[in-house]
Design a protein around this motif. Structure first.
Motif, short mmCIF file in Angstrom:
data_model
loop_
_atom_site.label_atom_id
_atom_site.label_comp_id
_atom_site.label_asym_id
_atom_site.label_seq_id
_atom_site.Cartn_x
_atom_site.Cartn_y
_atom_site.Cartn_z
N ASN A 79 -41.81 -76.14 57.67
CA ASN A 79 -41.38 -74.97 58.42
C ASN A 79 -42.49 -74.46 59.35
OD1 ASN A 79 -38.59 -73.45 57.49
ND2 ASN A 79 -39.38 -74.81 55.91
N PHE A 80 -43.74 -74.67 58.94
CA PHE A 80 -44.86 -74.27 59.79
C PHE A 80 -45.04 -75.23 60.96
CE2 PHE A 80 -49.35 -74.20 60.94
CZ PHE A 80 -49.57 -72.83 61.10
N ARG A 81 -44.93 -76.53 60.68
CA ARG A 81 -45.17 -77.53 61.73
C ARG A 81 -44.07 -77.56 62.78
NH1 ARG A 81 -47.09 -82.31 57.54
NH2 ARG A 81 -49.23 -81.54 57.21
N LEU B 129 -29.66 -69.71 62.42
CA LEU B 129 -29.94 -70.15 61.05
C LEU B 129 -29.22 -71.45 60.72
CD1 LEU B 129 -29.80 -66.74 59.12
CD2 LEU B 129 -31.82 -68.09 59.72
N VAL B 130 -27.97 -71.59 61.19
CA VAL B 130 -27.23 -72.83 60.95
C VAL B 130 -27.92 -74.00 61.61
CG1 VAL B 130 -25.08 -74.06 61.45
CG2 VAL B 130 -24.99 -71.73 60.57
N LEU B 131 -28.30 -73.85 62.88
CA LEU B 131 -28.94 -74.94 63.60
C LEU B 131 -30.33 -75.26 63.04
CD1 LEU B 131 -27.98 -74.06 67.29
CD2 LEU B 131 -26.93 -75.75 65.76
N ALA B 132 -31.00 -74.25 62.50
CA ALA B 132 -32.35 -74.47 61.98
C ALA B 132 -32.32 -75.25 60.66
CB ALA B 132 -33.05 -73.13 61.78
N TYR B 133 -31.30 -75.04 59.83
CA TYR B 133 -31.32 -75.62 58.49
C TYR B 133 -30.15 -76.56 58.21
CZ TYR B 133 -35.10 -72.41 57.67
OH TYR B 133 -36.31 -71.77 57.75
N PHE C 262 -33.76 -78.92 45.66
CA PHE C 262 -32.84 -78.04 46.39
C PHE C 262 -33.37 -76.61 46.43
CE2 PHE C 262 -29.14 -75.35 47.01
CZ PHE C 262 -28.44 -76.02 47.99
N LEU C 263 -33.89 -76.12 45.31
CA LEU C 263 -34.36 -74.74 45.27
C LEU C 263 -35.56 -74.51 46.18
CD1 LEU C 263 -34.02 -73.72 41.51
CD2 LEU C 263 -32.54 -73.12 43.43
N SER C 264 -36.42 -75.52 46.34
CA SER C 264 -37.56 -75.35 47.24
C SER C 264 -37.09 -75.15 48.68
CB SER C 264 -38.49 -76.57 47.15
OG SER C 264 -37.85 -77.75 47.61
N LYS C 265 -36.06 -75.88 49.07
CA LYS C 265 -35.51 -75.72 50.41
C LYS C 265 -34.81 -74.37 50.55
CE LYS C 265 -34.99 -80.64 51.42
NZ LYS C 265 -35.94 -80.62 52.53
N TRP C 266 -34.08 -74.00 49.50
CA TRP C 266 -33.36 -72.72 49.54
C TRP C 266 -34.31 -71.54 49.63
CZ3 TRP C 266 -33.02 -68.70 45.82
CH2 TRP C 266 -32.04 -67.73 46.09
N ILE C 267 -35.39 -71.58 48.86
CA ILE C 267 -36.33 -70.46 48.87
C ILE C 267 -36.98 -70.30 50.24
CG2 ILE C 267 -38.58 -69.71 47.98
CD1 ILE C 267 -37.71 -70.70 45.24
N LEU C 268 -37.43 -71.41 50.84
CA LEU C 268 -38.08 -71.31 52.15
C LEU C 268 -37.10 -70.85 53.22
CD1 LEU C 268 -40.91 -71.73 53.37
CD2 LEU C 268 -40.70 -72.41 50.98
N ALA C 269 -35.89 -71.42 53.21
CA ALA C 269 -34.89 -71.00 54.19
C ALA C 269 -34.52 -69.53 54.01
CB ALA C 269 -33.64 -71.88 54.07
N SER C 270 -34.42 -69.08 52.76
CA SER C 270 -34.08 -67.68 52.49
C SER C 270 -35.21 -66.76 52.93
CB SER C 270 -33.81 -67.49 51.00
OG SER C 270 -32.71 -68.26 50.57
N LEU D 25 -28.42 -64.26 52.67
CA LEU D 25 -28.62 -65.20 51.56
C LEU D 25 -27.37 -66.04 51.33
CD1 LEU D 25 -30.54 -63.13 48.84
CD2 LEU D 25 -31.41 -65.03 50.21
N LEU D 26 -26.21 -65.41 51.45
CA LEU D 26 -24.96 -66.13 51.25
C LEU D 26 -24.78 -67.21 52.30
CD1 LEU D 26 -22.52 -65.70 49.25
CD2 LEU D 26 -21.41 -64.46 51.08
N VAL D 27 -25.08 -66.88 53.56
CA VAL D 27 -24.94 -67.85 54.65
C VAL D 27 -25.94 -68.99 54.51
CG1 VAL D 27 -25.19 -68.16 57.15
CG2 VAL D 27 -23.96 -66.17 56.27
N VAL D 28 -27.19 -68.66 54.21
CA VAL D 28 -28.22 -69.70 54.06
C VAL D 28 -27.84 -70.66 52.94
CG1 VAL D 28 -30.60 -70.10 53.31
CG2 VAL D 28 -30.11 -68.37 55.05
N THR D 29 -27.37 -70.12 51.81
CA THR D 29 -26.97 -70.97 50.68
C THR D 29 -25.80 -71.86 51.06
OG1 THR D 29 -27.61 -69.12 49.23
CG2 THR D 29 -26.42 -70.94 48.22
N PHE D 30 -24.85 -71.30 51.80
CA PHE D 30 -23.68 -72.05 52.24
C PHE D 30 -24.08 -73.20 53.16
CE2 PHE D 30 -19.88 -72.37 55.13
CZ PHE D 30 -19.02 -72.91 54.19
#
Length: 261
Positions: A15-17, A84-88, A115-123, A165-170
């Protein structure tokens, strides 16, 4: 736990790079600035481009500060969710498609940690962006118009955070389920639009639904939502997030064999 920490650091670096930690908040902040500034300078804008007769006076009553914050949230409902959709959209599907996930899948891997590592950073990125944007909008609204009770603002922003959070998880669930990032993005946007259209057309028949979260967020600025409907909606939304997390973990493991080698 050690594997989860390693995967979390990996997501942080990615996410930083790719500058998601910077450009996504900037987009939300810009919309938080543009909306109050546009409303404040609207008479001058209309006067400069309106070709009005000489001597005509534009008298537009200033909008209520609550309306400005609601309008900012409306922008986030369109452009913000698209960002957010296009980013993740390719968080998982993209790694499978281009083969980079092979480097992970050849090792013993906890798909829960994956999966949770991706979810946490995206959230974190999504919530940070929304809060920075809303705080910016709150500041400029207070500076140019009137002050809004800060407690109401916190209730408004906190309620809307659950929607993010709901959208990111979806989005991450569909990224785990779809064969590529393009299909994940198309399915995410299409379903979000369909769900919101359905709520707009038939939402009067139900008051407890995750689709009501943005409306309940705005209601904190004006008055307050009904306790029964509000907490029922919050409870269902939290349950859906947990259910989608479980489904996303399972889909990540189920589709691991489809990774391009």
């Amino acid at each position: 736990m050690n594997q989860f920490g390693v995967l979390l650091k990996k997501e942080w670096r990615e996410n930083f790079r790719n500058y998601k930690l910077f450009w996504i908040p900037v987009v939300f902040i810009l919309f938080g600035i543009i909306e109050p500034l546009t409303n404040y300078f609207l008479p001058q804008i209309l006067d400069s481009v309106g070709n009005l007769p000489e001597g005509a006076v534009i008298d537009i009553p200033p909008p209520e500060p609550e309306q400005i914050l609601a309008a900012v949230m409306g922008q986030y409902q369109l452009v913000g969710l698209l960002v957010l959709v296009l980013a993740y959209m390719g968080a998982i599907a993209g790694e499978r498609k281009n083969g980079t996930a092979t480097l992970l899948y050849v090792r013993p891997l906890s798909f829960t940690a994956y999966f949770l590592s991706k979810w946490i950073l995206a959230s974190v990125v999504g919530l940070l962006s929304v809060w920075l944007g809303l705080i910016t909008a709150y500041y400029y609204t207070m500076l140019l118009f009137e002050r809004i009770d800060f407690t109401k603002f916190l209730q408004f922003a906190g309620t809307y955070s659950l929607w993010i959070l709901l959208v990111v998880t979806f989005v991450l669930l569909l990224s785990a389920a779809m064969p590529n990032a393009g299909m994940a993005a198309a399915a995410s946007l299409l379903l979000i639009i369909i769900f919101q259209l359905a709520d707009g057309l038939f939402g009067a028949y139900w008051t407890v639904s995750p689709l009501k979260i943005p409306g309940y967020a705005v209601s904190w600025l004006l008055d307050s939502p009904g306790n029964k409907e509000f907490w029922g909606t919050m409870g269902i939304s939290v349950f859906l997030i947990l259910a989608m997390l479980g489904s996303g973990i399972w889909m990540s493991k189920y589709n691991a064999s489809k990774t391009k080698v």
